[in-house]
Design an enzyme around this catalytic site. Structure first.
Site, PDB file in Angstrom:
ATOM      1  N   HIS A 143      49.790  49.533  49.163  1.00  0.00           N
ATOM      2  CA  HIS A 143      49.263  49.880  50.489  1.00  0.00           C
ATOM      3  C   HIS A 143      50.111  49.123  51.521  1.00  0.00           C
ATOM      4  O   HIS A 143      50.611  48.029  51.223  1.00  0.00           O
ATOM      5  CB  HIS A 143      47.835  49.382  50.710  1.00  0.00           C
ATOM      6  CG  HIS A 143      46.791  49.855  49.749  1.00  0.00           C
ATOM      7  ND1 HIS A 143      46.586  49.279  48.520  1.00  0.00           N
ATOM      8  CD2 HIS A 143      45.843  50.821  49.862  1.00  0.00           C
ATOM      9  CE1 HIS A 143      45.577  49.880  47.917  1.00  0.00           C
ATOM     10  NE2 HIS A 143      45.106  50.826  48.691  1.00  0.00           N
ATOM     11  N   ASP A 185      49.178  45.490  51.797  1.00  0.00           N
ATOM     12  CA  ASP A 185      49.469  44.646  50.630  1.00  0.00           C
ATOM     13  C   ASP A 185      50.810  43.959  50.819  1.00  0.00           C
ATOM     14  O   ASP A 185      51.027  42.836  50.383  1.00  0.00           O
ATOM     15  CB  ASP A 185      49.611  45.468  49.340  1.00  0.00           C
ATOM     16  CG  ASP A 185      48.422  46.321  49.027  1.00  0.00           C
ATOM     17  OD1 ASP A 185      47.318  45.959  49.434  1.00  0.00           O
ATOM     18  OD2 ASP A 185      48.618  47.367  48.359  1.00  0.00           O
ATOM     19  N   HIS A 229      36.470  55.305  38.391  1.00  0.00           N
ATOM     20  CA  HIS A 229      35.806  56.161  39.391  1.00  0.00           C
ATOM     21  C   HIS A 229      35.088  57.310  38.683  1.00  0.00           C
ATOM     22  O   HIS A 229      33.992  57.700  39.077  1.00  0.00           O
ATOM     23  CB  HIS A 229      36.819  56.733  40.381  1.00  0.00           C
ATOM     24  CG  HIS A 229      37.507  55.702  41.225  1.00  0.00           C
ATOM     25  ND1 HIS A 229      38.407  56.027  42.207  1.00  0.00           N
ATOM     26  CD2 HIS A 229      37.432  54.349  41.230  1.00  0.00           C
ATOM     27  CE1 HIS A 229      38.848  54.919  42.796  1.00  0.00           C
ATOM     28  NE2 HIS A 229      38.282  53.888  42.198  1.00  0.00           N
ATOM     29  N   ASP A 253      44.976  56.652  37.900  1.00  0.00           N
ATOM     30  CA  ASP A 253      44.848  55.206  38.038  1.00  0.00           C
ATOM     31  C   ASP A 253      44.185  54.722  36.761  1.00  0.00           C
ATOM     32  O   ASP A 253      42.988  54.950  36.519  1.00  0.00           O
ATOM     33  CB  ASP A 253      44.011  54.823  39.273  1.00  0.00           C
ATOM     34  CG  ASP A 253      44.882  54.677  40.512  1.00  0.00           C
ATOM     35  OD1 ASP A 253      46.094  54.981  40.434  1.00  0.00           O
ATOM     36  OD2 ASP A 253      44.361  54.241  41.559  1.00  0.00           O
ATOM     37  N   ASP A 287      32.815  48.981  40.138  1.00  0.00           N
ATOM     38  CA  ASP A 287      34.207  49.252  39.802  1.00  0.00           C
ATOM     39  C   ASP A 287      34.851  47.945  39.336  1.00  0.00           C
ATOM     40  O   ASP A 287      35.303  47.156  40.152  1.00  0.00           O
ATOM     41  CB  ASP A 287      34.856  49.766  41.104  1.00  0.00           C
ATOM     42  CG  ASP A 287      36.155  50.483  40.883  1.00  0.00           C
ATOM     43  OD1 ASP A 287      36.500  50.737  39.731  1.00  0.00           O
ATOM     44  OD2 ASP A 287      36.825  50.788  41.891  1.00  0.00           O
ATOM     45  N   ASP A 328      37.498  47.614  37.339  1.00  0.00           N
ATOM     46  CA  ASP A 328      38.968  47.718  37.282  1.00  0.00           C
ATOM     47  C   ASP A 328      39.589  46.880  36.164  1.00  0.00           C
ATOM     48  O   ASP A 328      40.587  46.180  36.385  1.00  0.00           O
ATOM     49  CB  ASP A 328      39.597  47.315  38.627  1.00  0.00           C
ATOM     50  CG  ASP A 328      39.336  48.321  39.737  1.00  0.00           C
ATOM     51  OD1 ASP A 328      39.160  49.512  39.427  1.00  0.00           O
ATOM     52  OD2 ASP A 328      39.325  47.916  40.912  1.00  0.00           O
ATOM     53  N   ASP A 367      45.717  50.427  38.142  1.00  0.00           N
ATOM     54  CA  ASP A 367      44.840  49.945  39.215  1.00  0.00           C
ATOM     55  C   ASP A 367      43.832  48.998  38.555  1.00  0.00           C
ATOM     56  O   ASP A 367      42.646  49.305  38.405  1.00  0.00           O
ATOM     57  CB  ASP A 367      44.142  51.133  39.910  1.00  0.00           C
ATOM     58  CG  ASP A 367      43.538  50.731  41.245  1.00  0.00           C
ATOM     59  OD1 ASP A 367      43.438  49.521  41.501  1.00  0.00           O
ATOM     60  OD2 ASP A 367      43.157  51.627  42.025  1.00  0.00           O
TER      61      ASP A 367
HETATM   62  C1  XUL Z   1      39.665  51.699  45.128  1.00  0.00           C
HETATM   63  C2  XUL Z   1      40.956  52.229  44.654  1.00  0.00           C
HETATM   64  C3  XUL Z   1      42.115  52.091  45.598  1.00  0.00           C
HETATM   65  C4  XUL Z   1      43.050  53.249  45.589  1.00  0.00           C
HETATM   66  C5  XUL Z   1      44.147  53.161  46.608  1.00  0.00           C
HETATM   67  O1  XUL Z   1      38.623  51.847  44.230  1.00  0.00           O
HETATM   68  O2  XUL Z   1      41.062  52.721  43.556  1.00  0.00           O
HETATM   69  O3  XUL Z   1      42.781  50.909  45.272  1.00  0.00           O
HETATM   70  O4  XUL Z   1      43.652  53.407  44.335  1.00  0.00           O
HETATM   71  O5  XUL Z   1      43.692  52.966  47.893  1.00  0.00           O
HETATM   72 CO    CO Z   2      42.643  53.546  42.486  1.00  0.00          CO
END
Ligand code: XUL
Ligand code: CO
Length: 444
Positions: A103, A106, A273, A298, A309, A311, A341
């Site tokens: 991003h 970032d 997600h 991701d 989430d 991750d 991600d």
């Molecule tokens: C948030 C997410 C973000 C997107 C990019 O849950 O997955 O990091 O991948 O904005």
């Molecule tokens: Co993501």
């Protein structure tokens, strides 16, 4: 330039399953050919900048725990951004992965004004271009963070205030330019705040129209600058909003159809997600592929015991193999890839933990690729699916589907002919065993 990951010899190499417990790939051998392409070409792996280099290991109950000197208070923001970028490219190179994603915020610190933020981004992006040229690491996708700053609390494109929409336009325009300049292969829009907290203060139709307008402007700008990458929307059902408009792939497809945006946008599916949305990752992949909107992934995983989430790094070959099977069966990625991600657990404090997390995830994907290729080669699942629907390939089935008969005629003919269909086994347990048979018999 001082090395940040000085304990890690470069690069991490493939050493096979006999490798000890150190830093090595046990399955991922980038040059190994599987189903006509190398593992690197199939998987197109990317490391994300945000969780790996821009997150201090904080959570809602506590401060950052990680050793990330560039995130400390009092460091000059531009120098910190340079140090972070050096560490990031050192990591990508030592891990030996071909892509990264980021991003705007970032990579570059936000300035006091939109113009100052744009300038900072420009400086860091020029430097990133140099680093890409030096290391050969490429950009899978870029994106703008239009969800963290307080001005976006009520959304970016869907904000009740058009000035916020306009500020988001600045960031997205700048990041599309940056992604194009860096040779990025996709551009992602994740609508983290494009949703609502309560319907009591929300006009749904108004916000949907605004979001569609924004997405139309982005698609037009893509053509204006000659960006040939893919535009990707990233579905998520909620978090941080109570309800996010891009709930899942099917919802995104409905939105694209409603606003005449089909063909302009594809989806970036994130494992965690999908599971937050009450789906399996397999479901989301299969749905997106069948709707013709599949773009990228991701890669990560959630925790089945909690509802947010997390991750985490993917480590379930059973879960990943089925999704990779669908991707492979449809011809694989075009511009997309597997972006990690993923974030470390807050107690994973050693610098090499970041390597262990990625190596385990990448090996799990590589193993899933081997299994998926073996499942395709074996063919038993497709044979069963073909046989299950075989009736629709007969003249009778084809006549119905082609509109050759109306409801009443079909009903009358059915009564007259005395058709009496008998239930047929869906053979789920046998199919599940077939998957395990391939998983257990596929050599590494
Ligand atoms: C948030 C997410 C973000 C997107 C990019 O849950 O997955 O990091 O991948 O904005
Ligand atoms: Co993501």
């Amino acid at each position: 330039m001082t090395e940040f990951f000085h304990d890690v010899p470069a690069p991490v190499a493939f050493a096979g399953t006999d490798a000890g417990d150190g830093l090595a790939y046990r399955v991922y051998d980038p040059n190994r050919v599987v189903a006509g392409k190398t593992m690197a070409e199939h998987l197109r792996i990317a490391v994300c900048y945000w969780h790996s280099f821009n997150w201090p290991g904080s959570d809602v109950f506590g401060a950052g725990t990680f050793d990330r000197p560039w995130l400390q208070a009092g460091v000059d923001p531009m120098q910190a951004a340079f140090d972070k970028q050096d560490a990031a490219f050192e990591f990508f190179t030592k891990l030996g992965t071909p892509y990264y994603c980021f991003h705007d915020v970032d990579m570059a610190p936000e300035g006091a004004t939109a113009a100052e933020s744009g300038h900072n981004l420009h400086v860091l992006v020029e430097r990133a271009a140099q680093k890409q040229a030096e290391t050969g690491v490429k950009l899978l996708w870029g994106t703008a963070n239009v969800f963290s700053h307080p001005r976006y609390a009520a959304g970016a494109a869907t904000n009740p205030d058009p000035d916020v929409f306009a500020r988001a336009a600045v960031q997205v325009r700048n990041m599309m330019d940056a992604t194009h300049f860096l040779g990025g292969e996709n551009y992602v829009l994740w609508g983290g705040r494009e949703g609502y907290e309560t319907l009591l203060n929300t006009r749904l139709r108004r916000e949907a129209d605004q979001l569609a307008r924004f997405l139309t402007m982005v698609a037009e700008y893509k053509r204006k600058i000659g960006f040939t990458g893919t535009l990707l929307l990233e579905p998520k059902p909620q978090e941080p909003t109570k309800h996010q408009y891009d709930y899942d792939s099917a919802t995104v497809m409905g939105f694209l159809e409603r606003y005449d945006l089909v063909g302009e946008y594809f989806v970036n599916i994130e494992v965690n997600h999908a599971t937050l949305g009450g789906h399996s990752f397999h479901h989301e992949i299969a749905t997106a592929l069948d709707l013709g909107v599949f773009g990228s992934v991701d890669a990560n995983r959630g925790d089945p015991q909690n509802g947010w989430d997390t991750d985490q790094f993917p480590n379930s070959v059973e879960e990943m193999s089925l999704a990779v099977y669908e991707i492979l069966r449809h011809g694989g990625f075009t511009t997309g890839g597997f972006n990690f991600d993923t974030k470390l657990r807050r107690q994973s404090l050693d610098r090499d933990d970041l390597f262990h997390g990625h190596i385990g995830g990448i090996d799990s994907l590589a193993r899933s690729l081997l299994v998926a290729a073996a499942m395709l080669e074996d063919g038993s699942i497709e044979r069963f699916r073909d046989q299950r629907y075989a009736g629709w390939g007969t003249p009778r089935g084809e006549r119905i589907l082609a509109g050759g008969v109306d409801l009443a005629t079909l009903a009358d003919e059915t009564i007259a002919s005395g058709v009496d269909p008998q239930p047929v086994s869906g053979r789920q347990e046998w199919l599940e065993n077939e998957v395990n048979r391939v998983i257990w018999s596929t050599p590494t």
